[in-house]
Scaffold this motif. Structure first.
Motif, mmCIF file in Angstrom:
data_model
loop_
_atom_site.group_PDB
_atom_site.id
_atom_site.type_symbol
_atom_site.label_atom_id
_atom_site.label_comp_id
_atom_site.label_asym_id
_atom_site.label_seq_id
_atom_site.Cartn_x
_atom_site.Cartn_y
_atom_site.Cartn_z
ATOM 1 N N UNK A 33 -2.963 7.822 -6.282
ATOM 2 C CA UNK A 33 -4.055 8.563 -5.490
ATOM 3 C C UNK A 33 -4.406 9.928 -6.286
ATOM 4 N N UNK A 34 -3.699 10.221 -7.217
ATOM 5 C CA UNK A 34 -4.035 11.553 -7.884
ATOM 6 C C UNK A 34 -5.174 10.984 -8.974
ATOM 7 N N UNK A 35 -5.574 9.845 -9.076
ATOM 8 C CA UNK A 35 -6.417 9.187 -10.148
ATOM 9 C C UNK A 35 -7.401 8.606 -9.808
ATOM 10 N N UNK A 73 0.804 -1.274 -0.050
ATOM 11 C CA UNK A 73 0.091 -0.015 0.022
ATOM 12 C C UNK A 73 0.717 1.248 -0.090
ATOM 13 N N UNK A 74 1.815 1.451 0.686
ATOM 14 C CA UNK A 74 2.628 2.753 0.928
ATOM 15 C C UNK A 74 3.213 3.171 -0.478
ATOM 16 N N UNK A 75 3.396 2.127 -1.382
ATOM 17 C CA UNK A 75 3.942 2.640 -2.620
ATOM 18 C C UNK A 75 2.977 2.827 -3.731
ATOM 19 N N UNK A 76 1.772 2.829 -3.346
ATOM 20 C CA UNK A 76 0.772 3.083 -4.381
ATOM 21 C C UNK A 76 0.338 4.550 -4.286
ATOM 22 N N UNK A 106 10.343 -0.479 -6.044
ATOM 23 C CA UNK A 106 11.500 0.151 -6.952
ATOM 24 C C UNK A 106 11.366 1.058 -7.746
ATOM 25 N N UNK A 107 10.186 1.281 -8.514
ATOM 26 C CA UNK A 107 9.999 2.474 -9.289
ATOM 27 C C UNK A 107 8.491 2.570 -9.114
ATOM 28 N N UNK A 108 7.936 3.244 -8.032
ATOM 29 C CA UNK A 108 6.531 3.627 -7.717
ATOM 30 C C UNK A 108 5.958 4.594 -8.634
ATOM 31 N N UNK A 109 6.467 5.751 -9.276
ATOM 32 C CA UNK A 109 6.168 6.312 -10.070
ATOM 33 C C UNK A 109 5.852 5.698 -11.556
ATOM 34 N N UNK A 110 6.830 5.031 -12.043
ATOM 35 C CA UNK A 110 6.664 4.487 -13.238
ATOM 36 C C UNK A 110 5.499 3.361 -13.080
ATOM 37 N N UNK A 111 5.367 2.813 -12.068
ATOM 38 C CA UNK A 111 4.389 1.585 -11.779
ATOM 39 C C UNK A 111 2.957 2.394 -11.864
ATOM 40 N N UNK A 112 2.940 3.288 -11.176
ATOM 41 C CA UNK A 112 1.672 4.220 -10.965
ATOM 42 C C UNK A 112 1.154 4.473 -12.470
ATOM 43 N N UNK A 113 2.009 5.202 -13.123
ATOM 44 C CA UNK A 113 1.837 5.748 -14.491
ATOM 45 C C UNK A 113 1.252 4.498 -15.351
#
Length: 317
Positions: free
Chosen positions: A48-50, A41-44, A298-305
């Motif tokens: 939350x923007x979407x 959860x913390x890395x997701x 390892x790559x939370x922003x790339x994963x979320x994108x």
């Protein structure tokens, strides 16, 4: 948020966001049983923007119930997820499942198709028996990251674990051993420092793992030893609205995430994600190079994108 009664309950946690309760929700299922929501959860937070994002500790995991004799099967866990679905507003939700959690997501989509808007399956496990392992790759990973890991396993951790499995040792003692945290860190291509900091003091509930998921590895008579997620995917169907006959039947949107360096025994892509993709026509795939079993860490922003692009393409956000 506690879901259930005093004997059996799950724990639901919402990430802070600016969305109202009518906004779509994403429920994240960790790689347990035994894995806390804190492993996922913390890395997701970038999601939350979407979309509204929630994580769950199912019974036998994290802060949820640990009573002796709890049922850790698909049916009972699906009932727990039904409570989470209601707590999130009762609208169709996106379910993100990691590892074993991917299989749990699929089982819930089969049991309650009206509750599920889409599936995101992150390094999914197709099988839980030794045929799904790559022992050579696992040992190379261990040698690179923690050369003493297997020595310490054979020197005492293994015997303590097996004793707890048959009731001759307390699970609390076994679960408190720092060896388990070391073992999990071998599942990263490059374990970031914030993982170690966040996981300090988070328990690994080995009792749930041993009696359910892990039994597929060391008990050939276990139902988990013959489980096949690729076969179960054929039973995933969307709920169709009451409309005239459609020329093309809709399919449930499914994103399969695979990591190139998830090469250890957990979920080597050639034995799991790629097989699952071949079994499910219409599923989409997102591959991450140079990442391990926890790409969202390892790559939370790339994963979320990647997840947001998938959800936007299907008009879910």
């Amino acid at each position: 948020m506690r879901l259930g009664d005093d004997k059996r309950f799950a724990v639901l946690e919402m990430l802070a966001d600016g969305h109202g309760t009518d906004a779509p929700a994403l429920l994240a299922i960790p790689g347990g049983p035994g894995f806390s929501r804190h492993t996922l959860l913390p890395w997701l937070k970038p999601l939350c923007h979407d979309i509204r994002v929630a994580g769950i500790d199912l019974p036998g995991s994290g802060d949820a119930s640990l009573d002796v004799g709890l049922d850790y099967g698909w049916v009972s866990y699906s009932c727990d997820l039904k409570l989470a679905h209601a707590a999130l507003g009762g609208r169709p939700m996106v379910i993100l499942g990691h590892g074993w959690g991917a299989a749990m997501a699929v089982e819930y989509a089969i049991a309650a198709p009206a509750d599920v808007a889409a599936l995101v399956l992150v390094n999914p496990l197709c099988t839980f028996n030794p045929s799904g392992s790559d022992d050579g790759a696992q040992m190379r990973m261990v040698e690179r990251t923690d050369p003493l890991l297997m020595h310490d396993w054979n020197a005492g951790v293994r015997s303590d674990f097996l004793a707890a499995c048959v009731g001759d040792a307390a699970w609390e003692t076994v679960e408190a051993n720092p060896w388990w945290g070391r073992m999990i860190r071998t599942q990263f291509a490059d374990c970031p420092a914030n993982w170690k900091d966040r996981m300090e003091g988070v328990p690994w509930r080995l009792r749930a793992y041993a009696h359910y998921k892990g039994a597929g590895m060391f008990d050939p008579s276990s139902a988990m030893a013959v489980y096949d997620l690729a076969e179960r995917m054929a039973d995933v169907r969307p709920i169709l609205p009451i409309l005239p006959i459609l020329p093309i039947l809709p399919i449930l949107p499914i994103l399969i995430v695979g990591s190139s360096h998830d090469a250890n025994y957990v979920a080597p892509a050639k034995l799991h994600a790629e097989r699952l993709l071949a079994a499910r026509a219409g599923a989409e795939v997102q591959r991450f190079d140079q990442l391990g079993h926890f790409p969202f860490v390892e790559q939370p922003k790339a994963f979320a994108a990647a997840v947001s692009r998938f959800l936007a393409a299907h008009r879910l956000i």
